[in-house]
Design an enzyme around this catalytic site. Sequence first.
Site, PDB file in Angstrom:
ATOM      1  N   HIS A 425      18.571  -9.530  19.974  1.00  0.00           N
ATOM      2  CA  HIS A 425      18.696  -8.263  20.708  1.00  0.00           C
ATOM      3  C   HIS A 425      19.388  -8.397  22.059  1.00  0.00           C
ATOM      4  O   HIS A 425      19.647  -7.394  22.713  1.00  0.00           O
ATOM      5  CB  HIS A 425      17.312  -7.647  20.924  1.00  0.00           C
ATOM      6  CG  HIS A 425      16.712  -7.091  19.663  1.00  0.00           C
ATOM      7  ND1 HIS A 425      16.656  -5.745  19.386  1.00  0.00           N
ATOM      8  CD2 HIS A 425      16.148  -7.706  18.599  1.00  0.00           C
ATOM      9  CE1 HIS A 425      16.078  -5.556  18.224  1.00  0.00           C
ATOM     10  NE2 HIS A 425      15.752  -6.733  17.709  1.00  0.00           N
ATOM     11  N   ASP A 636      23.652  -6.373  29.192  1.00  0.00           N
ATOM     12  CA  ASP A 636      22.658  -5.818  28.269  1.00  0.00           C
ATOM     13  C   ASP A 636      23.208  -5.893  26.849  1.00  0.00           C
ATOM     14  O   ASP A 636      24.381  -5.569  26.633  1.00  0.00           O
ATOM     15  CB  ASP A 636      22.420  -4.334  28.635  1.00  0.00           C
ATOM     16  CG  ASP A 636      20.964  -3.949  28.490  1.00  0.00           C
ATOM     17  OD1 ASP A 636      20.283  -4.568  27.662  1.00  0.00           O
ATOM     18  OD2 ASP A 636      20.522  -3.030  29.215  1.00  0.00           O
TER      19      ASP A 636
HETATM   20  O1  F6P Z   1      16.088  -6.702  25.565  1.00  0.00           O
HETATM   21  C1  F6P Z   1      15.474  -7.736  24.878  1.00  0.00           C
HETATM   22  C2  F6P Z   1      14.049  -7.389  24.575  1.00  0.00           C
HETATM   23  O2  F6P Z   1      13.415  -8.244  23.737  1.00  0.00           O
HETATM   24  C3  F6P Z   1      14.121  -6.044  23.976  1.00  0.00           C
HETATM   25  O3  F6P Z   1      14.287  -6.148  22.669  1.00  0.00           O
HETATM   26  C4  F6P Z   1      12.951  -5.404  24.528  1.00  0.00           C
HETATM   27  O4  F6P Z   1      13.266  -4.139  24.868  1.00  0.00           O
HETATM   28  C5  F6P Z   1      12.573  -6.176  25.754  1.00  0.00           C
HETATM   29  O5  F6P Z   1      13.287  -7.335  25.731  1.00  0.00           O
HETATM   30  C6  F6P Z   1      11.108  -6.358  25.806  1.00  0.00           C
HETATM   31  O6  F6P Z   1      10.690  -7.260  26.706  1.00  0.00           O
HETATM   32  P1  F6P Z   1       9.207  -7.751  26.704  1.00  0.00           P
HETATM   33  O7  F6P Z   1       8.811  -7.865  25.292  1.00  0.00           O
HETATM   34  O8  F6P Z   1       9.256  -9.049  27.397  1.00  0.00           O
HETATM   35  O9  F6P Z   1       8.410  -6.733  27.430  1.00  0.00           O
END
Ligand code: F6P
Length: 740
Positions: A425, A636
Site C-alpha cells: 500500500h 503517498d
Molecule cells: O498507508 C499505509 C498504511 O498501511 C495504510 O494502508 C493505512 O492507511 C495506514 O498505513 C495505517 O497505519 P496504521 O495501521 O499504522 O495505523
Amino acid sequence: MRLSLRFILPLAAVLILIAYAVVPLVDKLIERWFIRDLDMRSMVIANSVREPLLERLASGSTVRIVSYFNRLTQDERLFAVGFCDEAKGELIATKTFPKELKCETFALHESRPIRMLPSPNGMLHVSIEPIESEGSRVGRLVFVHDMSFIQRRSAETRKFVFYFFVALGCIVSLITVVVAHMSRRGWVEGTRTLLRGEIIRRPGGRKSTTTPELQPIARDLRMLIRELETEYRPRDESQVTWTPEALRSILKTELRGEEILVVSNREPYLHVRRNGRIEVQRPASGLVTAMEPIMRACSGTWIAHGAGSADRETVDGRDRVAVPPEHPSYHIRRLWLSREEEQGYYYGFANEGLWPLCHIAHVRPTFRASDWEQYETVNRKFANAVVEEAGTDSPIVLVQDYHLALLPRMIRDLLPNATIITFWHIPWPNPESFAICPWRTQLLDGLLGSSILGFHTQFHCNNFLDTVDRLMEARVDRETFTISHGGLSTAVHRYPISIDWPPAQEFTSKPVETCRNDIRQRLGLPADHALGFGVDRLDYTKGILERFMAVERLLELRPEWRGRFSFIQVAAPSRSSIGQYQEFEAQVREMARRINERFGTDGYLPIILKIEHHEHETVYEYYRAVDLCFVSSLHDGMNLVAKEFLAARDDGQGVLILSQFTGASRELPEALIVNPYDIDQCAAALHVALTMPAAEQRDRIRVMRGLISEFNVYRWAGRMLLDAAVMRRRGRILERSTLP
Ligand code: F6P
C-alpha cells in the site's frame, strides 16, 4: 440398417423368450379348460341318459343297454361308456371300454375319481357319474372320452401362438424402426440446431424451447459455452460495471466460489473500552477503507492483529468475531501480540524501519536486529493463522502491506498451492534507497512467495523490478512483468486502489447545504466563511506542516482572506509511541498555534486543529461542508482522502488541491496539482481554489467523479482476482501438460 438391427435383434430375442415361456402355459391352460369341458359334458350326458338307462335296466336286457351305449359312442369324442350295476356288481360296457377299469376301481376312487388314463392311442379322460332311482343309488355310469382331440387342438394353438408372436414381432419391429428413425432424425436435427446456437437463446434474450429429450444436452452445452466464454473472453473491462455483485460473481464463476482470506496488521473494527462501555471503532486507514467493502461483498475471513482494548472480550473460542456489527457478513480472526512483539514488529521494524525507508520524507530509517527478530516471529504467527483458517490447500490469500513482507514466502512453504495476492500500500523506493535495509534480500524473497504482487503505480512496479534485478538472483521479465525466482514466478502489476462507489448512503444523506450551515454554526463562523479541509493520520509523510505553511503564505500574500478563511485539520493520532511521531505532533501543534497567533483575532482562527479520532460520518460531513480539500502528502502510495472528498461532493462543487507525490495525482489531473514543498505554489492554489467559478468546479469534479465511479475499489479487487483466476487456470493446464 445398423440402427434397425440394433432395435430388431434384441426385440426378436425377447419375443422368442416370451414365446418359449408362454407356449407351455397356454398348453396347460387349454388342457385344463378341455378337462373341465369334458367333466361338464359327462354330467350333461349322464342326465340325459339316466331315464332311458333306468328303463333298460328295468327290462333287464343287457344287450339293449350295450346297444344304447354303442349309439352314444358314435360321438367322435366319446370313446367308451360303461355302467357298474351296484346290485349285481357287474359291468355293462361297450367293447371299447378299457380293460383296466373295473367296478371295484370306481368304488375305490369314489372320493378321488380317476381323470386321466393312458392308452396306446393317447390319453383318455374318465368321468364317473352316480345313477340314482327313487333316492337310492343303482350304479355308476362311466364315460371315457378320447383326449387326442385336445392334443390336436394344443398343437394347433402352439402353431397359432408361434405365428402370433412372429406377426407381433414384425409389427412391433416395424413400428420401432420407423419411430427410431424418425426420432433419430429429430435428434440429429435438434442437436445440429443446438450446435448452431439457434435455440440456445432466442433473439431478444428469451430462453430457448427445445424438445424435452434434448434439454439435458442443451443445458450441458450452455455450461460448456459459458466455460469457454470465461476461458477465452477478451478482458474488456470497460464492459463491466464494478459492483459488489460483480465481485461476488467473479468469485463464484472464475474462482469456483473459493473463500477469501485477507491478512493485514490493522483490523477493520476495534473494540475499545471507554467509560466502562465497549465501543466499536473504525481505524483511520486507507487499507481498511479499501478492503472493508470488498470483504462485505465477498465474505471470508480477515486475519489481523487484535489491537483494541476490548478485543479479547468480544471474540469467540476461536478468536473470531463476526462483523460489521450492524450486519455481520464476514469474520475477523484476531491475532494476539505481546507488548514486545508489537513493539519490535509494528513500531520498530515496520514503522521506524520500512515506513521511512519507502517514503521520501527525509526521515532516517532505524533498523534494529531485535526488531527484525520480532518482525520474523510475528510474520510466522500470521502464517500459522492462515493455515488454521484456510479451508483448502489452495486458498486465495490477500496479504496486505509492509508489515507482512515475509508472509507470502511463509505461506507458500506451508501451502504450496495457495494463490497469494500481495498488495503493497505504500511507495516502493528505488534500488539504492532500498539497499540500505540490512534484511533487504529476506524481504524481497518473502515478497516473491506471492503469485501476484501489486502496487498503486507503474513507477513503483518498475522500482520493485529494478530492486530485484539489482539485489537478487532472479530472472526479471520486463515484457510480461514477471519475476522468476527459486522455480516460482511472481507477476508484478499496477492496481490503483480506490474507494467504495457510490459511497454508503448514510454518509451523503445529509444535504450539502445543511452540512455547510451545521459545521459553520458549530465553529461559530458566519455562513459565508470559506473553509479548507484536511484529514489524515498524524504522520510526517502527510505534509501537514507544509499545508499550514501554505495557509500562512496565503494570508500573507492575500490579506483579503484574513478573517474570511479557515483551514480545518483533522488528524487522527497514529503510532504515538514512536519518538518521531511525538515530535511531529508537537511541531504540528506549535505551527498551528503560531499561525493562529499571527493571523487570528477574537473568534477567528486561521487553523482549526482537531487531533482526535473521527468517525467516517463526521469526516463526510466536513467533506460536504467545505470549499476545498487539501491533500499535501510528501509521498503517498495512493491517498484515498482525495477520492473520498470527490465521492462526497454529489453537489458538483468543491475544489481538490492534490500533491503531485501521491499515487492519486496520476489518476486525477483535473485536481489542482501542487508540489507541497513549493509553499508559494500551494498558497496560490489555495487562492485559485477559493475563487474558482462554480462552473469550473463542476466541470473538474464531474470528470474526476466519473473516473472514480468506474475505477472503484471493486474494480481494484476484481482485477486482482481475475488475474489470480487466470493464473490458477494456467496452473491447472500446466499440471496436465505432458511436455517436459
Ligand atoms: O498507508 C499505509 C498504511 O498501511 C495504510 O494502508 C493505512 O492507511 C495506514 O498505513 C495505517 O497505519 P496504521 O495501521 O499504522 O495505523
